[in-house]
Design a protein around this motif. Structure first.
Motif, short mmCIF file in Angstrom:
data_model
loop_
_atom_site.label_atom_id
_atom_site.label_comp_id
_atom_site.label_asym_id
_atom_site.label_seq_id
_atom_site.Cartn_x
_atom_site.Cartn_y
_atom_site.Cartn_z
N ARG A 64 -3.65 1.47 -4.23
CA ARG A 64 -2.48 2.12 -4.39
C ARG A 64 -2.58 3.51 -2.84
O ARG A 64 -1.94 3.58 -2.57
CB ARG A 64 -3.70 3.09 -5.11
N ARG A 65 -3.68 3.45 -1.68
CA ARG A 65 -2.99 2.90 -0.56
C ARG A 65 -1.94 1.74 0.23
O ARG A 65 -1.00 3.05 0.78
CB ARG A 65 -4.65 2.68 0.22
N ARG A 66 -2.19 1.02 -0.19
CA ARG A 66 -1.74 -0.24 0.94
C ARG A 66 0.10 0.27 0.28
O ARG A 66 0.98 0.30 1.24
CB ARG A 66 -1.58 -1.41 0.42
N ASP A 67 0.28 0.36 -1.31
CA ASP A 67 1.39 1.04 -1.90
C ASP A 67 1.81 1.96 -2.75
O ASP A 67 0.70 1.87 -3.98
CB ASP A 67 2.19 -0.16 -2.74
N ARG A 68 1.91 2.80 -2.37
CA ARG A 68 1.94 4.30 -2.93
C ARG A 68 2.55 4.73 -3.99
O ARG A 68 2.49 5.19 -5.03
CB ARG A 68 2.07 5.66 -1.91
N GLY A 69 3.81 3.33 -3.87
CA GLY A 69 4.69 3.82 -5.01
C GLY A 69 4.36 2.96 -5.89
O GLY A 69 5.18 3.05 -6.98
N ASP A 94 2.64 1.55 -9.55
CA ASP A 94 1.72 2.23 -10.46
C ASP A 94 0.87 1.50 -11.37
O ASP A 94 1.06 -0.01 -12.09
CB ASP A 94 3.02 2.71 -11.28
N THR A 105 9.51 -1.63 -9.82
CA THR A 105 7.95 -1.17 -9.25
C THR A 105 6.96 -1.71 -9.78
O THR A 105 7.29 -2.49 -11.03
CB THR A 105 8.20 0.84 -10.13
N ALA A 129 -8.25 1.30 -4.88
CA ALA A 129 -7.77 1.91 -4.12
C ALA A 129 -7.19 1.63 -3.48
O ALA A 129 -6.47 2.66 -2.93
CB ALA A 129 -9.29 2.89 -4.49
N GLU A 130 -7.92 0.32 -3.22
CA GLU A 130 -7.25 -0.09 -2.13
C GLU A 130 -5.56 -0.59 -1.94
O GLU A 130 -4.51 0.36 -1.17
CB GLU A 130 -7.47 -1.36 -1.15
#
Length: 496
Positions: free
Chosen positions: A324-329, A331, A370, A321-322
């Motif tokens: 994903r928060r730092r890099d929303r792009g 996967d 990506t 989750a951390e």
């Protein structure tokens, strides 16, 4: 004063007191028994002479002197060894041993009583007879010969018991303390500061001495452990300062050069902006390096007492989750089996996951740019397995051997060279292992960490910051988990 002497002195003083106390009780009991026997004798004599006393009082009351004299002689003859005194209205008739007439008699004495007559004492028993009172007397021998003899014997026994009991107690105590003296001789020359020699376990048969020897060995073992920890801490501090000085020298020199450039008069704006950007980059690198060195030092000094049950599924979910928060792009997918719990140091396991994810996020991007990361947590027999796979360019096999060595960076890396070293350190700290292979489809890198589900929590290595062990890597084996013993970062074309 030796223990045997203390015991002998204590017993030598205590036993006479006990003998005297016992003698006092014995004297009291003997006197009571003598009184009881004498009183019983008085009762028998009183019962035997009572008829003669009544006959004497009748003859005296009938004014028959001759008969009265005869009855008086019969009375005294029947009294045998006791004194007799008959009091009537016409006078007093007395004979045999008895108190002087001046001795005060109680008015009524239905039971034997003691009468004092100067220095002597008497036991007396009064018995009413028709026309008067019959007294029988006997010397109170309970206060004299027999009791005095008992007292003398008690005192003699006490005087004899003092040295005898003290000597015997000293001998027994000396024999009982012999194992303690042997233990003292065995440990007298031990100096834990200069020698590693420790007393061997020896069963003496004396529980207290065996427990003392065990406690002494435990204390020395704890001393050795604390001394080793202190040495490790000092080595870590020295290595930290040396490593920091070595690694900080290059960025500091680069920062100094950029500062000199900025000091040039009339420096064009593009050149100034480029120098400032380089300064910011080097500054961030320095901060990151110091943080990584600090974390590496914490891992080298962590103790088993800080270990507790850690749910790897929950920990991985938080780490993902951390990211994903730092890099929303990015996967990032997580496949975690619930309830995978290992004994461990939670901050260290979180650091392990964070650095694996940071490494994949920085170097696991596909050609389109990506970051595709797959994280899995599952059980495999008696082990917990954590997998972090990416779709990056991968790591050549020739570069994998030194993958986790300290300060190893790729040619284009801006990292500290310590991220994967922290991963290897935490894996070893938890008696686990870490390895790297190609991704499932032959692309990217796949990091796999294996941790025992029932580990003891005892750290396996503590020299990751000091860097005394050589770096070797082992591939994942189905029978034996991989273990990377390197003390630094890996190097490769694109990893940091």
């Amino acid at each position: 004063m030796r223990l045997s002497a203390r015991v002998g002195l204590a017993v030598g003083c205590t036993v006479p007191l006990l003998v005297l106390a016992s003698g006092w009780l014995l004297t009291h009991l003997v006197a009571r028994d003598l009184h009881r026997a004498g009183d019983q004798h008085l009762r028998r004599r009183a019962a035997a002479v009572a008829p003669d006393a009544r006959a004497l009082l009748r003859a005296s009351a009938g004014n028959r002197p001759r008969v009265a004299d005869q009855r008086e002689r019969q009375l005294f003859s029947a009294a045998l060894d006791v004194g007799v005194r008959v009091q009537g209205p016409d006078g007093v008739f007395s004979g045999g041993p008895q108190p002087r007439p001046s001795a005060r008699l109680p008015e009524r004495a239905g039971v034997p009583v003691t009468i004092r007559d100067g220095a002597r004492s008497w036991r007396a028993l009064a018995r009413p007879v028709r026309g008067g009172t019959l007294w029988v007397f006997a010397p109170d021998t309970a206060d004299r010969a027999q009791v005095l003899l008992v007292r003398r014997r008690v005192v003699f026994t006490a005087l004899l018991a003092a040295p005898a009991s003290g000597a015997l107690a000293w001998a027994l105590a000396a024999g009982a303390s012999a194992p303690l003296r042997r233990l003292t001789r065995r440990t007298a020359g031990l100096d834990p500061r200069t020698s590693g020699v420790r007393p061997d376990p020896e069963r003496t048969g004396v529980t207290e001495v065996d427990e003392l020897g065990s406690t002494l060995r435990t204390v020395l073992a704890r001393y050795d452990e604390q001394a080793a920890r202190t040495a490790e801490a000092l080595d870590t501090a020295r290595s930290f300062s040396s490593a920091a000085a070595h690694e900080l020298r290059t960025p500091l020199m680069s920062m100094g050069t950029n500062l000199d450039v900025l000091d040039i008069p009339g420096l064009p704006a593009p050149d100034r902006d480029e120098a400032l950007a380089d300064l910011r980059l080097e500054h961030a690198r320095l901060l990151h390096l110091l943080v990584m060195l600090r974390e590496l030092g914490r891992g080298d000094l962590v103790e088993a007492e800080t270990f507790a049950a850690v749910d790897l599924a929950d920990l991985a979910d938080t780490a993902v989750a951390e990211v994903r928060r730092r890099d929303r792009g990015a996967d990032v997918a997580l496949d975690a089996e619930p309830g995978v719990t290992v004994p461990g140091w939670e901050p260290g396991l979180r650091l392990l996951l964070d650095n694996l994810l940071a490494n994949a996020l920085a170097h696991g991007r596909d050609p389109a740019g990506t970051a595709r990361i797959r994280v899995a947590v599952r059980r495999a027999g008696e082990q917990a397995v954590v997998v972090v796979a990416d779709q990056g360019p991968g790591i050549p096999p020739a570069c994998r051997q030194r993958l986790f060595e300290r300060f190893q960076r790729g040619p284009h890396s801006t990292g500290s060279g310590l991220g994967l070293t922290l991963v290897a350190q935490q894996a070893a700290l938890h008696r686990g292992s870490v390895g790297v292979t190609e991704g499932p489809d032959g692309a990217g890198a796949r990091f796999e960490v294996r941790l025992p589900l029932d580990g003891t929590g005892a750290p396996g290595r503590r020299d990751w910051l000091i860097g005394t062990a050589g770096g070797t890597g082992h591939k994942v084996s189905p029978k034996r988990p991989p273990s990377f013993r390197g003390d630094g970062r890996h190097h490769g074309p694109s990893r940091t």
